[in-house]
Design a protein around this motif. Structure first.
Motif, PDB file in Angstrom:
ATOM      1  N   SER A  35       0.834  -1.195   0.000  1.00 16.82           N
ATOM      2  CA  SER A  35       0.000   0.000   0.000  1.00 16.82           C
ATOM      3  C   SER A  35       0.870   1.246   0.000  1.00 16.82           C
ATOM      4  O   SER A  35       2.032   1.221   0.369  1.00 16.82           O
ATOM      5  CB  SER A  35      -0.920   0.015   1.227  1.00 16.82           C
ATOM      6  N   GLU A  57       0.775   3.723   1.877  1.00 17.09           N
ATOM      7  CA  GLU A  57       1.099   4.221   3.206  1.00 17.09           C
ATOM      8  C   GLU A  57       2.310   3.517   3.820  1.00 17.09           C
ATOM      9  O   GLU A  57       2.750   3.850   4.913  1.00 17.09           O
ATOM     10  CB  GLU A  57      -0.090   4.036   4.152  1.00 17.09           C
ATOM     11  N   THR A  99      -8.142   0.935   1.684  1.00 19.43           N
ATOM     12  CA  THR A  99      -6.928   0.828   2.489  1.00 19.43           C
ATOM     13  C   THR A  99      -6.553  -0.646   2.614  1.00 19.43           C
ATOM     14  O   THR A  99      -7.393  -1.463   2.999  1.00 19.43           O
ATOM     15  CB  THR A  99      -7.139   1.411   3.897  1.00 19.43           C
TER      16      THR A  99
END
Length: 260
Positions: free
Chosen positions: A10, A12, A155
């Protein structure tokens, strides 16, 4: 073998890294299989009472499941020429998600409907994995009031989070970690389809018994392919069955002609 280092899943987690070997990859797919079975078993109790809107939302969450715990790791395996150990049900699930990506499945409700065609009690541990008491983010436990959480659905767990999830899963299994066939290395850039095309291209240059032998071999190989394809009752599976039948008839005809 030495453990390859893989980066994030991801945006992040761009600085995250995780070391893993073939056994770790096998554990990820076993977890995905167990989780899929847990979801399917729970949904079975509500399948006849859920409205279309709810089934569509569940389909979105099922899509998230594949993008979190299966598809990225299959891509990783492909990059390293690794053959992942996917159960029959997980292969079917991946096939449905793949059809969604290319537009053959047009909405999330169809993903839900496809999942509900899987048996609730597969034959053994290889198909269903080993179910545990708890799972990370068990969204399927409250489907009657489920809503599409856009933040959640966009997410995905990064590598370290997946590692922690898998570790927690196996802590709940007192019988140990050895169950499924581990992933294996394959020849780079050599897929089963490419092998088939290459074999056919070479063999059709010959006549008579070589062609008959090729057709007989292809019948056996096609049966193996059909056994691992989505499901035999899909359009794709039916096409394979028809192709096998036609090839058998052609083989018998050529043998009869050769004997005359």
């Amino acid at each position: 073998m030495s453990k390859p280092t893989i980066a994030i899943l991801s945006a992040e987690s761009m600085s995250d890294e995780m070391d893993l070997d073939l056994a770790d990859i096998a554990a990820i797919f076993e977890y995905a299989t167990s989780r899929l079975s847990a979801i399917r078993t729970e949904l079975e109790s509500t399948r006849h009472t859920l409205p279309i809107k709810t089934r569509r939302i569940i389909g979105q969450y099922l899509n998230w499941e594949g993008e979190s715990f299966t598809l990225p790791w299959m891509s990783f395996c492909a990059g390293l020429s690794i053959s992942p150990p996917l159960s029959r049900n997980l292969r079917f699930f991946v096939g449905v998600l793949s059809m969604k990506q290319v537009g053959l499945v047009t909405n999330f409700e169809e993903i839900y409907d496809a999942l509900m065609t899987l048996p609730t009690a597969p034959a053994g541990p290889w198909q269903k994995g080993r179910l545990t008491r708890t799972y990370c983010t068990p969204w399927w436990m409250n489907t009657a009031n489920i809503v599409a959480d856009d933040n959640f659905l966009h997410t995905y767990p990064n590598c370290l989070q997946v590692q922690q999830i898998i570790a927690e899963h196996f802590k709940q299994l007192p019988e140990g970690k050895v169950l499924i066939t581990p992933v294996t290395l394959t020849i780079p850039m050599c897929t089963p389809v490419a092998e088939q095309l290459s074999n056919i291209h070479a063999e059709v240059l010959h006549e008579g018994q070589l062609i008959v032998k090729m057709l007989e071999d292809k019948v056996v190989e096609a049966k193996m392919v059909a056994a691992t394809m989505l499901r035999m009752d899909t359009a794709l599976g039916q096409d394979v069955v028809k192709a096998i039948t036609a090839t058998k008839k052609l083989t018998k005809y050529l043998k009869r002609e050769a004997a005359q």
